[in-house]
Design a protein around this motif. Structure first.
Motif, mmCIF file in Angstrom:
data_model
loop_
_atom_site.group_PDB
_atom_site.id
_atom_site.type_symbol
_atom_site.label_atom_id
_atom_site.label_comp_id
_atom_site.label_asym_id
_atom_site.label_seq_id
_atom_site.Cartn_x
_atom_site.Cartn_y
_atom_site.Cartn_z
ATOM 1 N N ALA A 111 21.366 79.362 53.286
ATOM 2 C CA ALA A 111 20.343 80.283 54.163
ATOM 3 C C ALA A 111 19.106 80.165 53.665
ATOM 4 O O ALA A 111 18.034 80.455 54.174
ATOM 5 C CB ALA A 111 21.060 81.675 54.074
ATOM 6 N N LEU A 112 18.785 80.328 52.308
ATOM 7 C CA LEU A 112 17.846 80.487 51.439
ATOM 8 C C LEU A 112 16.746 79.216 51.644
ATOM 9 O O LEU A 112 15.619 79.095 52.094
ATOM 10 C CB LEU A 112 17.965 80.407 50.110
ATOM 11 C CG LEU A 112 18.359 81.904 49.501
ATOM 12 C CD1 LEU A 112 18.744 81.898 48.007
ATOM 13 C CD2 LEU A 112 17.380 82.955 49.893
ATOM 14 N N LYS A 113 17.394 78.230 51.662
ATOM 15 C CA LYS A 113 16.716 76.787 52.020
ATOM 16 C C LYS A 113 16.267 76.591 53.489
ATOM 17 O O LYS A 113 14.947 76.440 53.914
ATOM 18 C CB LYS A 113 17.627 75.549 51.776
ATOM 19 C CG LYS A 113 16.780 73.954 51.883
ATOM 20 C CD LYS A 113 15.864 73.855 51.011
ATOM 21 C CE LYS A 113 15.427 72.482 51.048
ATOM 22 N NZ LYS A 113 14.180 72.326 49.993
ATOM 23 N N LYS A 114 17.085 77.184 54.453
ATOM 24 C CA LYS A 114 16.853 76.951 55.675
ATOM 25 C C LYS A 114 15.577 78.018 56.025
ATOM 26 O O LYS A 114 14.920 77.830 56.997
ATOM 27 C CB LYS A 114 17.991 77.406 56.742
ATOM 28 C CG LYS A 114 19.085 76.345 56.607
ATOM 29 C CD LYS A 114 20.359 76.757 57.638
ATOM 30 C CE LYS A 114 21.097 75.468 57.762
ATOM 31 N NZ LYS A 114 22.245 75.685 58.832
ATOM 32 N N GLU A 115 15.699 79.202 55.454
ATOM 33 C CA GLU A 115 14.859 80.244 55.621
ATOM 34 C C GLU A 115 13.327 79.859 55.349
ATOM 35 O O GLU A 115 12.365 80.051 56.074
ATOM 36 C CB GLU A 115 14.942 81.454 54.849
ATOM 37 C CG GLU A 115 14.142 82.778 54.854
ATOM 38 C CD GLU A 115 14.397 83.889 53.994
ATOM 39 O OE1 GLU A 115 14.551 84.876 54.589
ATOM 40 O OE2 GLU A 115 14.638 83.596 52.841
ATOM 41 N N ASN A 116 13.202 79.119 54.296
ATOM 42 C CA ASN A 116 11.899 78.494 53.863
ATOM 43 C C ASN A 116 12.270 77.091 53.341
ATOM 44 O O ASN A 116 12.680 76.716 52.239
ATOM 45 C CB ASN A 116 11.382 79.205 52.858
ATOM 46 C CG ASN A 116 10.078 78.778 52.243
ATOM 47 O OD1 ASN A 116 9.617 77.501 52.679
ATOM 48 N ND2 ASN A 116 9.086 79.517 51.601
ATOM 49 N N PRO A 117 12.143 75.925 54.178
ATOM 50 C CA PRO A 117 12.130 74.629 53.660
ATOM 51 C C PRO A 117 11.555 74.152 52.765
ATOM 52 O O PRO A 117 11.976 73.061 51.984
ATOM 53 C CB PRO A 117 12.206 73.744 55.236
ATOM 54 C CG PRO A 117 12.192 74.813 56.162
ATOM 55 C CD PRO A 117 11.742 76.076 55.600
ATOM 56 N N SER A 118 10.593 74.646 52.171
ATOM 57 C CA SER A 118 9.754 74.193 51.311
ATOM 58 C C SER A 118 9.918 74.589 49.921
ATOM 59 O O SER A 118 9.666 74.126 48.688
ATOM 60 C CB SER A 118 8.286 74.810 51.399
ATOM 61 O OG SER A 118 7.728 74.451 52.562
ATOM 62 N N ARG A 119 11.224 75.501 49.855
ATOM 63 C CA ARG A 119 11.725 75.852 48.721
ATOM 64 C C ARG A 119 12.429 74.643 47.962
ATOM 65 O O ARG A 119 13.133 74.200 48.701
ATOM 66 C CB ARG A 119 12.636 77.221 48.807
ATOM 67 C CG ARG A 119 11.997 78.330 49.054
ATOM 68 C CD ARG A 119 13.167 79.421 49.236
ATOM 69 N NE ARG A 119 12.448 80.667 49.512
ATOM 70 C CZ ARG A 119 12.849 81.713 50.206
ATOM 71 N NH1 ARG A 119 13.914 81.531 50.803
ATOM 72 N NH2 ARG A 119 12.402 82.984 50.404
#
Length: 461
Positions: free
Chosen positions: A102-110
């Protein structure tokens, strides 16, 4: 075969691909003719550069890992480089992976490192950064990376004959209405044509027909450099090179540096040989009526003209320059035959049967439930050798034979006899039955109504 068996076979195939990648990486450093200092320099160079693993990820390897692989290869050969297929239960709770996703999808640049920091701040604990990165790659969440700059070959030339062969395929003229293809291998140092074969298909069988006689007559090279065509990336070629101790190198897509010598040879072939072959009725040139004639004429041209003529770059005739490094050791016939056999993995049923392309075979009852490797000649599926965990486990006795050759082992000349037909058009029959059934139903259009459309809940499919 059950889903569990399919998963086991897939894990075994992936393990073999990892073993091949490890072999291709350490082959040069594992050469027993190197001194300790030379080997150390090569290992340090390998540890200091990034590499691409079978999953397409960029990885860095330590000297300890490379030295361990070299030692395993020396003790057990290629099979020792294949990792175990046993799987352990994941130690990371699934809810942690769900939050990371979820964190990766929220901000793919992470990055994986950043996601780990957030998880650690939230829960006080987080998986390893590499674990998260592997999960992102597996689920397709990896951010786009800039392509790795491929190596540049420049005006490279091998130092001696049989150090490197370059292989490729040339599209040739038509014979009896069918297109022909030339597989050829050129020695990088001498420009001698070490192997060649004209065929009606650009597939693995025709490639083997060019490479196997070359190895038997010319010896085994250190490297074979090829492109990424389907025939050159087939698993049989990787297996053959691994069995014979050859490092297989593929050129980067779109960056064909180092392939100029065989491309120049193909221009010579087109300008001196194929130009003399008539490609159709009424056209000038020799009318070639069979592949046997085509291969005979090409061999005469290579040995009688190309090999004897002084090369413009080397200043020597290709064959004379290649012979300057002779003699070359050739593989034993049994080793060559083993290298060019194909293999596939299957799980033995409870009744000690295995299936291979529609055929069924009886194996040792003690192998029931085990994963085995079936080694065979692609043109003769009536005889299979069985191996379990890298050891010989006897032969598979034919139980039900429906086909005698591998689906990829297509003959040069297809059967002339047409297959018998019944004259029954099955699709026409069911189309007629469907039309008749619709005619018996109510014509909603004639009544001015709309045909009710069934609702399908896609969430349950």
């Amino acid at each position: 075969m059950t889903k569990k068996d399919d998963d086991q076979v897939n894990r075994l195939e992936r393990a073999r691909s990892i073993g091949l990648a490890r072999y291709m990486l350490i082959r040069e450093a594992a050469d027993q003719t190197l001194t300790g200092r030379q080997r150390g320099a090569l290992v340090r160079a390998l540890a200091g550069t990034p590499h691409t693993d079978p999953d397409g990820r960029t990885v860095w390897l330590t000297r300890w890992t490379l030295d361990r692989w070299i030692g395993e290869w020396r003790r057990g050969g290629f099979d020792a480089l294949i990792p175990s297929t046993r799987q352990s239960q994941p130690r990371t709770p699934p809810e942690v992976f769900e939050l990371a996703t979820a964190l990766k999808k929220e901000n793919p640049s992470r990055s994986a490192a950043q996601v780990r920091r957030i998880l650690s701040a939230q829960h006080g604990w987080a998986p390893d950064e590499r674990t998260l990165q592997r999960m992102f790659v597996r689920t397709g969440l990896t951010a786009l990376r800039s392509p790795v700059e491929p190596a540049v070959f420049g005006r490279f030339e091998a130092d001696r004959p049989n150090e490197m062969w370059t292989g490729d395929a040339l599209h040739g003229p038509r014979i009896e209405g069918r297109k022909t293809y030339l597989f050829a291998f050129v020695d990088d140092h001498s420009r001698a044509v070490v192997g060649h074969r004209w065929g009606f298909a650009e597939d693995t069988v025709r490639l083997a027909a060019a490479l196997r006689p070359a190895l038997a007559a010319r010896g085994v090279p250190n490297y074979v450099y090829v492109d990424n065509g389907s025939a050159f990336v087939d698993s049989w070629l990787l297996r053959a090179c691994a069995k014979l101790g050859i490092k297989l190198v593929h050129s980067q897509p779109g960056r064909p540096q180092g392939r100029g010598k065989i491309e120049r040879f193909f221009r010579t072939v087109n300008g001196e040989f194929t130009v003399e072959i008539a490609s159709g009725d009424g056209e000038p040139g020799r009318q070639v009526t069979s592949l046997a004639e085509m291969n005979r004429l090409f061999t005469a041209w290579v040995e009688g003209v190309y090999h004897r003529r002084t090369h413009s770059e080397t200043g020597m005739a290709p064959l004379a320059r290649w012979m300057a490094g002779a003699p070359f050791p050739v593989p034993a016939p049994a080793d060559l035959a083993e290298a060019f056999r194909w293999s596939e993995h299957r799980v033995v049923t409870k009744t000690a049967l295995v299936s291979l392309h529609g055929n069924r075979y009886q194996v040792d009852p003690l192998l029931a439930g085990r994963r085995v490797e079936l080694v065979f000649d692609p043109f003769d599926l009536t005889f299979l050798q069985v191996r379990s965990e890298g050891h010989d486990a006897g032969t598979a006795l034919p139980f039900q034979i429906n086909r005698h050759s591998h689906p990829k082992a297509r003959p040069e000349v297809p059967a002339e006899e047409p297959k018998p037909t019944t004259g029954i058009d099955y699709l026409a029959l069911i189309d007629h039955a469907h039309s008749s059934e619709l005619a018996d139903k109510v014509n909603y259009s004639a009544l001015g109504w709309e045909m009710p459309t069934p609702t399908v809940d896609l969430t349950t499919e």
